[in-house]
Design an enzyme around this catalytic site. Structure first.
Site, PDB file in Angstrom:
ATOM      1  N   SER A  29      40.565  -1.592  -0.096  1.00 12.44           N
ATOM      2  CA  SER A  29      41.051  -2.856   0.408  1.00 12.44           C
ATOM      3  C   SER A  29      42.720  -3.244   0.784  1.00 12.44           C
ATOM      4  O   SER A  29      42.812  -4.355   1.439  1.00 12.44           O
ATOM      5  CB  SER A  29      41.005  -4.434  -1.072  1.00 12.44           C
ATOM      6  OG  SER A  29      42.777  -2.584  -1.456  1.00 12.44           O
TER       7      SER A  29
ATOM      8  N   LYS B 184      51.895  -5.403   1.136  1.00 13.32           N
ATOM      9  CA  LYS B 184      50.375  -5.607   0.769  1.00 13.32           C
ATOM     10  C   LYS B 184      50.974  -7.123   0.355  1.00 13.32           C
ATOM     11  O   LYS B 184      51.692  -7.212  -0.828  1.00 13.32           O
ATOM     12  CB  LYS B 184      49.329  -5.051  -0.244  1.00 13.32           C
ATOM     13  CG  LYS B 184      48.097  -5.110  -0.176  1.00 13.32           C
ATOM     14  CD  LYS B 184      47.409  -3.767  -0.710  1.00 13.32           C
ATOM     15  CE  LYS B 184      45.757  -4.327  -1.629  1.00 13.32           C
ATOM     16  NZ  LYS B 184      45.771  -2.975  -1.996  1.00 13.32           N
TER      17      LYS B 184
ATOM     18  N   SER C 166      42.296   2.492  -2.473  1.00 10.02           N
ATOM     19  CA  SER C 166      42.775   1.780  -1.305  1.00 10.02           C
ATOM     20  C   SER C 166      43.480   1.798  -0.375  1.00 10.02           C
ATOM     21  O   SER C 166      43.565   0.991   0.733  1.00 10.02           O
ATOM     22  CB  SER C 166      43.137   0.230  -1.761  1.00 10.02           C
ATOM     23  OG  SER C 166      41.439  -0.308  -2.123  1.00 10.02           O
TER      24      SER C 166
HETATM   25  N1  GLN Z   1      37.023  -0.479  -3.362  1.00  9.56           N
HETATM   26  C1  GLN Z   1      37.464   0.201  -4.498  1.00  9.56           C
HETATM   27  C2  GLN Z   1      37.111  -1.549  -5.026  1.00  9.56           C
HETATM   28  O1  GLN Z   1      37.027  -2.463  -4.707  1.00  9.56           O
HETATM   29  C3  GLN Z   1      38.748   0.390  -4.883  1.00  9.56           C
HETATM   30  C4  GLN Z   1      39.392  -0.450  -3.873  1.00  9.56           C
HETATM   31  C5  GLN Z   1      40.868  -0.407  -4.451  1.00  9.56           C
HETATM   32  O2  GLN Z   1      41.654   1.055  -4.325  1.00  9.56           O
HETATM   33  N2  GLN Z   1      41.483  -1.611  -4.399  1.00  9.56           N
HETATM   34  O3  GLN Z   1      36.696  -1.286  -6.712  1.00  9.56           O
END
Ligand code: GLN
Length: 483
Positions: A150, A75, A174
């Site tokens: 994400s 990532k 995410s």
């Molecule tokens: N969708 C959540 C957010 O936007 C979680 C994102 C994540 O786990 N990085 O904060």
């Protein structure tokens, strides 16, 4: 070769059935062939081929680890020395990290092959991988749908077989949410299990890196490499790392599974409820006992998270000011102009929204009403889990409310988007480990089952996931055109 498990790849390499260079070429070709999915931000072809050559030498001298010579993609939130580390943002489009994240160092030491850096929501803020500066990532099961976020690039790279496995990070879901929407296995470890050093911070008290793989068996091997104490991360926990692969085969007789009634209320999508009931029935056949449990504070997770995470991000992202690194505006007239234009140009809309919300929640006069209150709720949620995990061994539930939604469908409604994480966020607030495993399809789109365990029980969670994957083959399904 790309259809093999990590264990099979490792055996193949050691047996001399194929070389790491051959295997790496195969993945590099697939990445080129499937560029339309937009899974990669950077392909590090030269590094990959050099890593592969080194790995072949190491394998020949019989010094290989299980992941030596196997291609991984990271990532783009993990700092990689002299390789662009963008975090999905224009702000860091010109940022070449001066050091490696601990996770990257660990993969290097084990002789993994780095194929490149994967697309993601900007600064890991999002649930659909549509907030990336590099454009939306497409779900290989249906290219008009989102892959989740994400870590959307990470999930797609594995689902479409553009890497043998990948890494993700999970602040509120995410790893698990995109894993569920792309039909792969994603494990968010206990907070403190995997080093955050060199992992660009979103919300530091919630962020945790973990493996994204085809199966629990693969995840065990990858977590083995990622986990462990790191003196460079003050929240890393100094506990021994168990042998995850050695623990996969315990029988599940007598295992106590808790199903929170708040997860399985009438609000749960009816098709989802049906699929999850089938998965849970499978566990009953494996000898588990199923018990209804109640965690009344779960419903407060989303509001608490969307105060705490933005508050932390507003502090963490203050470092991107156009002075030290990242995007700098042209010809600033003074310091204020430099800050405001650099940040105004460098950050996307969702990131700005979070910074605004977080700054507001932390400001004098609102701090007690929002931030302190959210922290108190966080404690209540942790206590719910602690209590429940004295009654049962693990908790199971959905990962997402629905299968993958359409690209563009939720972009104009942030609250609707935030609700995609309704089943994952509480786990981050409590700092617990949880896995998402493929559990079937709704209208030809994959869905996940979530297994949540007590602190540092990743070995047990992987065991429970692996046993299910021994009797089902959802995790072996491949989207059309990618087999
Ligand atoms: N969708 C959540 C957010 O936007 C979680 C994102 C994540 O786990 N990085 O904060």
């Amino acid at each position: 070769m790309y259809n093999k498990s990590l264990k099979e790849l490792s055996h193949g390499l050691k047996n001399g059935d194929f070389s790491s260079v051959e295997l790496t070429h195969e993945y590099l070709n697939r990445i080129k062939q499937h560029q339309d999915l937009n899974a990669y931000i950077t392909v590090t072809e030269e590094i990959a081929l050099q890593n592969a050559k080194d790995a072949d030498i190491r394998i020949a001298s019989k010094k290989a680890d299980p992941l030596t010579g196997i291609p991984v993609a990271q990532k783009d939130i993990f700092c990689t020395l002299d390789v662009k580390t963008s975090c999905g943002s224009m702000m860091l489009d010109n940022f070449y990290a001066p050091y490696n994240a601990t996770v990257i160092e660990k993969f290097n030491q084990t002789g993994a092959v780095m194929l490149g850096k994967l697309n993601m929501d900007e600064f890991a803020m999002g649930s659909s991988n549509e907030t990336s500066f590099y454009g939306a990532v497409k779900n290989p099961w249906n290219i008009n749908r989102v892959p989740g976020g994400s870590s959307g690039g990470s999930a797609v790279a594995v689902a479409a077989k553009l890497a043998a496995y990948s890494t993700g990070t999970d602040t509120g879901g995410s790893i698990r949410q995109p894993a569920a929407l792309c039909g792969i296995t994603g494990l968010k470890p206990t907070y403190g299990r995997v080093s955050r050093f060199g992992m660009i911070a979103y919300a530091s008290s919630l962020d945790q890196g973990g493996p994204m793989t085809h199966s629990a068996e693969d995840a065990a091997l990858v977590l083995q490499t990622m986990a462990g104490f790191d003196p460079k991360d003050s929240t890393s926990v100094d506990l021994p790392v168990p042998d995850y692969s050695a623990n996969l085969n315990h029988p599940l007789t007598g295992l106590k599974i808790g199903l929170p009634k708040e997860f399985f209320s009438d609000d749960l999508n009816i098709d989802m409820a049906k699929k999850l009931a089938e998965a849970i029935e499978e566990y009953r056949k494996l000898g588990a006992e199923i018990k209804e449990v109640s965690m009344p504070n779960l419903k407060l997770a989303i509001p608490a998270y969307y105060v705490i995470a933005p508050a932390e991000c507003s502090a963490n992202l203050s470092r991107f000011d156009g002075v030290r690194f990242g995007h700098r505006c042209n010809n600033p007239v003074d310091l204020t102009d430099l800050y405001t234009r650099s940040r105004g140009e460098g950050f996307g809309k969702e990131v700005k929204r979070r910074i605004l919300m977080g700054t507001y929640a932390l400001s004098t006069g609102y701090y007690d009403a929002y931030y302190v209150k959210a922290q108190k709720i966080r404690r209540l949620i942790s206590d719910d889990f602690k209590k429940t995990l004295t009654e049962v061994d693990v908790i199971m539930g959905p990962v997402t409310p629905t299968p993958a939604f359409g690209i563009g469908e939720k972009m104009s409604d942030p609250v609707e988007m935030y609700l995609s994480d309704i089943y994952t966020i509480a786990i981050n607030l409590a700092g617990l480990p949880a896995i998402s495993i493929p559990a079937g399809f709704i209208n030809e789109m994959p869905i996940g089952l979530q297994i949540i365990g007590n602190y540092f029980t990743e070995a047990k969670i992987l065991n429970i996931a692996h046993q299910y994957q021994q009797t089902t083959d959802w995790h072996k399904q491949t989207p059309k055109g990618f087999a």
